[in-house]
Structures are given as structure tokens and as C-alpha cells.
Design an enzyme around this catalytic site. Sequence first.
Site, PDB file in Angstrom:
ATOM      1  N   GLY B  17       0.815  -1.209   0.000  1.00 45.29           N
ATOM      2  CA  GLY B  17       0.000   0.000   0.000  1.00 45.29           C
ATOM      3  C   GLY B  17       0.849   1.260   0.000  1.00 45.29           C
ATOM      4  O   GLY B  17       1.766   1.401   0.803  1.00 45.29           O
ATOM      5  N   GLY B  19      -0.315   4.495   0.349  1.00 41.29           N
ATOM      6  CA  GLY B  19      -1.036   5.655   0.868  1.00 41.29           C
ATOM      7  C   GLY B  19      -0.205   6.384   1.921  1.00 41.29           C
ATOM      8  O   GLY B  19       1.012   6.195   2.006  1.00 41.29           O
ATOM      9  N   PHE B  20      -0.854   7.233   2.705  1.00 41.08           N
ATOM     10  CA  PHE B  20      -0.137   7.988   3.734  1.00 41.08           C
ATOM     11  C   PHE B  20       0.631   7.068   4.677  1.00 41.08           C
ATOM     12  O   PHE B  20       1.783   7.331   5.014  1.00 41.08           O
ATOM     13  CB  PHE B  20      -1.129   8.830   4.545  1.00 41.08           C
ATOM     14  N   VAL B  85      -1.550  -7.517  -4.900  1.00 36.41           N
ATOM     15  CA  VAL B  85      -1.365  -8.577  -3.913  1.00 36.41           C
ATOM     16  C   VAL B  85      -2.592  -9.476  -3.913  1.00 36.41           C
ATOM     17  O   VAL B  85      -3.728  -9.002  -3.962  1.00 36.41           O
ATOM     18  CB  VAL B  85      -1.126  -7.978  -2.514  1.00 36.41           C
ATOM     19  N   GLU B 175     -17.836  18.610   1.758  1.00 35.70           N
ATOM     20  CA  GLU B 175     -16.934  19.267   0.814  1.00 35.70           C
ATOM     21  C   GLU B 175     -17.460  19.163  -0.613  1.00 35.70           C
ATOM     22  O   GLU B 175     -17.432  20.141  -1.372  1.00 35.70           O
ATOM     23  CB  GLU B 175     -15.522  18.676   0.947  1.00 35.70           C
ATOM     24  N   ASP B 304      -5.982   3.247   7.825  1.00 37.07           N
ATOM     25  CA  ASP B 304      -7.427   3.025   7.932  1.00 37.07           C
ATOM     26  C   ASP B 304      -7.789   1.560   8.159  1.00 37.07           C
ATOM     27  O   ASP B 304      -8.900   1.248   8.595  1.00 37.07           O
ATOM     28  CB  ASP B 304      -8.140   3.482   6.640  1.00 37.07           C
ATOM     29  N   ALA B 320      -5.770  11.047   7.602  1.00 35.17           N
ATOM     30  CA  ALA B 320      -4.423  11.092   7.051  1.00 35.17           C
ATOM     31  C   ALA B 320      -3.395  11.210   8.179  1.00 35.17           C
ATOM     32  O   ALA B 320      -2.354  10.558   8.166  1.00 35.17           O
ATOM     33  CB  ALA B 320      -4.298  12.265   6.076  1.00 35.17           C
TER      34      ALA B 320
END
Lengths: 418, 418
Positions: B17, B19-20, B85, B175, B304, B320
Amino acid sequence: MKQSSADSRMPRVVIIGGGFAGIAAAQALDGAGARIFILESNNHHCFQPLLYQVATAALASPDVAWPIRHIVRRQKDVTVLMLTVESVDVARKVVKTDKCEIGYDFLVVATGATHSYFGHNWAGLAPGLKSISDATLIRRRLLLAFERAEVSVDPVERERLLTIIIVGGGPTGVELAGAISELARRTLPPEFRRADPRNARIILLEAGPRILASFPERLSDYARDALEAKGVDVRTDMPVDQIFEDRLVAGEKEIPAGVILWAAGVRASPAANWLGVEGDRTGRIPVGEDLTVPGLPDVYVIGDLALLTGPDGAPVPALAASAKQMGKYAGRAIRLRLKGRSPRKAFRYRDYGNLATIGRNSAIVKLGRLELTGFPGWLFWSVVHIYFLVNLRSRILVAISWIATYLTGNRGSRLITR
Amino acid sequence: MKQSSADSRMPRVVIIGGGFAGIAAAQALDGAGARIFILESNNHHCFQPLLYQVATAALASPDVAWPIRHIVRRQKDVTVLMLTVESVDVARKVVKTDKCEIGYDFLVVATGATHSYFGHNWAGLAPGLKSISDATLIRRRLLLAFERAEVSVDPVERERLLTIIIVGGGPTGVELAGAISELARRTLPPEFRRADPRNARIILLEAGPRILASFPERLSDYARDALEAKGVDVRTDMPVDQIFEDRLVAGEKEIPAGVILWAAGVRASPAANWLGVEGDRTGRIPVGEDLTVPGLPDVYVIGDLALLTGPDGAPVPALAASAKQMGKYAGRAIRLRLKGRSPRKAFRYRDYGNLATIGRNSAIVKLGRLELTGFPGWLFWSVVHIYFLVNLRSRILVAISWIATYLTGNRGSRLITR
């Protein structure tokens, strides 16, 4: 907004196509007392001369494409409709689309050109570069080839993946080859650990005896040398025989390849059928010196779709500049005719020059008797292309992206998306 | 590059992964004496907090996403592999992918979360917003609704097309609703002639009693008022019963709609299955205070995907900031263990605050006891988000895009693409 009855009595000009020609025609009709409709199946106008930079990840798609309705937003007499044209009834003066019929007093057809594979079924194997979707697809294939080479442990497969063939040595083919070379040799090397991007083979195949045949021989020789200095393998007199998923056959030689791109053939959009006229071999529609179709005095055909020979016997070239000039001419001619006057002058293409870029610090420019190469050519090319973008925001964003790429070698739009 | 025999004897850390969380883990392992592999099925890291601006055409995709290998390019011990994966063999300590197997000494699983439709088959009808492709799809649907309304001559159909429903009143839903309102009321009106974009109905549906439930009540009341002032129809206590292609049913009322967006439910990626552990109701994997999986001391689960309760009994939120903190913690813990030492401290989430924006000049900020709203909140939100972009180029491009949108109302990335 409801249309007022005054509006509905106004003459109607329908423009099919939102490229350089169609937009120039609409702009030349500003305030002419007509209701103008632009019909286009895309919502955006695309600045095709910079598409290759989207395909090679230097610019983002929105840097070179803008909603057509945004470009003409101040012209309250223009209505933009996102529609696909299916046919034209020239007797009833009606355009038929996928959603509705639209009547016209004057029709301007500016649907441009697309790729031609000379009757072969190679579109899926070797994408061409005419639209934003094409550019994103090419970007995806290029970047995926490097990613797959990095994952692969088979040296033969890795070599195949990193062989990139561009078919066609015109401006688009040359610009792609130069930019892909910079991607492989300058942008990517610091980021890969197993498959060195510098080992990529970039091959430019041209069927004719020299690349950039529309330029003087000296400039095309310069371009060939400049490409070769960037590591591009330029092969002229090499028509393509076959294309397969993983290889290409040319000159009885088979070249395994990871990416094959098509910059060789162009044919006009199928508008000749709509109008019931005979197109030339590539589908272009012969027009008179007033840009109307013989026998259809209210139908203008402009841009890459028009086939017109100048007074010197040379055909008007299929360039952004000629498309704009034709659009402006057609718009002005219709404006005069709306006032009951008849346009006197025939259309004359004015050649403001011809440019092509090879890459960083390298371009060729032909302006009348002036010829530029190298850094001066490249600087001139850059300034001209920034100038022609539609608004200040795009100019600033493109300039910053170019400065960043120039200084760091990074290309900022390296996304693999579907 | 061939791997040297020294390299092959080095311990291997595999991070799944990009991501952050995954990137923070890789960065914390810089120079730790391990070979680090990041496996990710996308080539890019995406800055999810600004995805809604891509979906609403304010920013281009490359403004908020960068190749993972570019972000970690200076870490020569990191190899990025674009792979999918398929499973993990925890007994043999091997990750199985679509292309190959990769052995690990330490495994970091950071595959994040995706949308949850609570067992309904609504994914195609109401897209959620987690990736660049999601954002481009939502942008396409939004812009197409306005284009189709402009073409339509049926007032009922036009009203349906211009009804946009956002399901879920969390930060993403708020948003989106705020930005879509600005698109409809500020950006588009000068460009349409027949279907006035100002007539668009933007409906935000929330199942619970208030929007932005993770914020103090005062701030969520402010946000509701600010959305309503922008013309958004906010409906709380309104769970969705059914979604169809052209309408939504909530509270026994049927609402015809042109676009339906999903910002309601989230579930973890299916990594629990890989590891053979039991996830919670939403698929999250319970981890210990050292972020390893109970019974699998060499497997870290972060971001997450991790389910962890802080010492105060509150779960660590899926943000995040928490993903980055977990990544840094896991990277440091592995670094210590590679030196034969054991990490002493348990992971503690540090709450640096919580922000959400409603639109131009309007945001809510909660930083400890400090609460900001309106222009100060919006300015703070903007500065923080520019700051967290990965490089100077992106910061400059995003800042210029925002300034242009702020001054002119135009949103520069309004392309309908596939």
C-alpha cells in the site's frame, strides 16, 4: 432561458466541431445578428499541438483543453450543445443529431481529421494522438511498460517491454520520440532499481526517405541528428508491414516491442457522407475558393476536413494556423451575407511558418526565409505555444510546469489511469 | 541493476500500500539496513483530502497525485513494484502477487479502506470518492448532467438532470456539496444559454441527526448554515432506502436525480482474509498497542485498515494524520528490531486537530480548544493543505489554480473524459 420570438426569427448558423476552425468561425460571427450553435461530441476544445506533452506526462490534460462553452462564454449569441451529429439533410437544411434536429441557414462543417491505418485493423495495437483520451491512453501504455519492466525478472521480456516504436516521422512522431527519450533518459532513471530506463530503445520508423518532409532538407537533417543524439533510433525508408500486440514487422524484420504508437496516417472525419459529396482518397471535401461546397452555397467546409489548392498549386496544409484562418474567413463571409452583401475576396492561406520541437533546447523553425534550430528555435517554439493557449491561467500553469521540467527533469503528470 | 549478494542477505521489509501510512513507514525505514519493497496496484500516491477538488473540476488529477517511486526516489533501499497482492502466506512469510512471490522478514499492511454500500449493489449508481478514477468519474457525471440539461427541451427531465444528491454528511459529503454548489452557482452560469445552472438542486442527505458528527455541535451547526446559505438542501435523519439509475428513495419520498454520489460508508480493504484473522464489522483488523497483529509479531497493520482503541477508550480515527503517525511508528519499530532492540513505547495517536471546508471563505477547524470558522478557518485550511502537498511544483500549481478560481470563479479542469 426561454427563447424570445425575436430570437427565433433570427437566422441560424450551425457550426459542427469545436476545434481551431469551428471556434474561429464562431468568434468571427460575434454580434453578426445570428443565433450560432456549436455542436460537438466532446465538451472541450483541445490544443492539439501540445497533446504529445500530455501523452508523455509533462502536462496535465486540463492544461491543454478547455470547455468550448468557456472559450465563447462572452458571446451571448452562441449556444454550445454537446451532441453527436449523425447526418445532414441539405435539402431541408437540417442537422440530425443523436438527440434532436437543428435547422440552419448557414452550416459550417469543421469536424477535422482522425487516424488512418490504411485499411489495417491496428487502432487498438498502435494508438494515435488526436484527443485527450488518446493522450491519456498513450501515457498509460508508456508508463506501464516501464512499471512492468521493473517487475519482470526475465531479461528478454524486459528488453521487449522497454522497446518503444513510433510509426511516422512527421511532427507528431518526432515530438513523441524526443519526449519519450527524455522521459526514459532524464526523468525516470533515479526512480527505478531493477530495470534501468536508460536501456529503453526508442525507434522512429518513417516510410519515406526523410523525417519532417514538410520542412527544408537542412532542417530535417538537423532534426534527425538531434534525435539520434538523444538516443532515438531513426529509420527511414521503412514502411510497416504488420503490427501485433507484442511486435512490429518492417522491412522483413520483426521487432519485439512493449509500446507501439501511430503517427503515420490521417484521414478526414466522415462528413463527406453527411453532405452527399465525394471526398478525396483521405475523405477530405473539395471546396471552392470561398470555402463552400460546390452546389451547396450555404455550406462551408473548413479546417483539416477541407481540400483546397492555393493559387500556387500547393494544397493548403492541415495545420492549426490554416484551420483558424479558414474559420475566420467563413465567419466573416457569413456575416457579410447576413447583411445581404457578398464576400468578394477568395480565401488565401497565409503561411506564417512551420515549427516542430525535438525536445529540451532543440526545435526547428521555418519562418519565410528565416530558419532556426537548437536553443533559439526551442525558445521561439516555447514562447509561441504559450502565447496561443486560451487564457492567462493556462499560460502560467504551463510555463511553471515547463520551468520545473527544464530544471529538474521531472515530468509532473505521470499518472496511470483508465 | 543486478542485486549484489550483500543485498540479498539483507532483511526484507515488504510494505503493501502506497497511501499515507505505507509511505510514512518506508520513509521511517530510510537507511535502516533493510531492503524495502512497496507493493501497490496503482503507480501513484493520492492526496485524498483534495480529491473532491478533482471531482468538482477545480484541480487536475496530477495536482493531487504523484508516482510513489517519485516520492521515495532518494531512498535507494526502496524498490517500488506495481503489483496486485493476492494473498499472504504468514507461515512461510511470503506475499503472493499477480506476478510473483516476495518473501519478507517484516510485513507492513497499509491497504486502507474503500466504499461500503451496506450490502446494497449501488456502486455503479452512486460512485464514492477514494481514488483518482473515482474523482474523474464523478467529474464526468456532474459535468454531463449540466450538458444534458442544456440539450434537453423537456422541463421535467431538465429538473431531474439538475438534481444532485450527495449521500453522507461527513467531511467528504460536505466538501462535495459545497464545491458542487459553487460550480453550479458561480462557475457555470455565464456559459449556459438554455438550462440555467443556478436552478440546480443540491441535496445533502445524512442518516444521523447532524452533519460532521465528528466535530463539536457548534461547528456542525455552522457548517449546516453555511451550506444552506450556498443553496444546499441539507436533510438530516434521512437514511437512504433505495437508489436507482434516475432517482433515490429516502424517508418514503422518491427524488428524481441526475447525479447521485456516495459519501456515506467505508469499509476496510480485504486484508484480514490474507492474514487469516478476524476483522471487525467493517473489515478492520484489531492490532495491539505496538501495531502488530496478535499472534503475528512480524506483521504490522496501519492506517485506515487498523482497529485500535486509545487509552481513553476512543478509537484512533481514520485520518491522514493518524495513518502517517502509524506509518512512522511502525517504520521506527522495525528499525529498532533490525538492530536487535525492542521498541519500548506503545503507539499513541496525537490529535493535531480536525478540519473540513465548506467552500470559498468557509471552513471549520478544531485544534484542541481553538475553533475557527468562516474566512479564518478557510485560510487556515488552505495553508495547511498546500503545505502537505509533496513538492514545490504541486504547491505552486495548486496555489495558482486556487487563486484563479477565487478571483474568477472559473474551475480549470472541466473535462469530460472516459
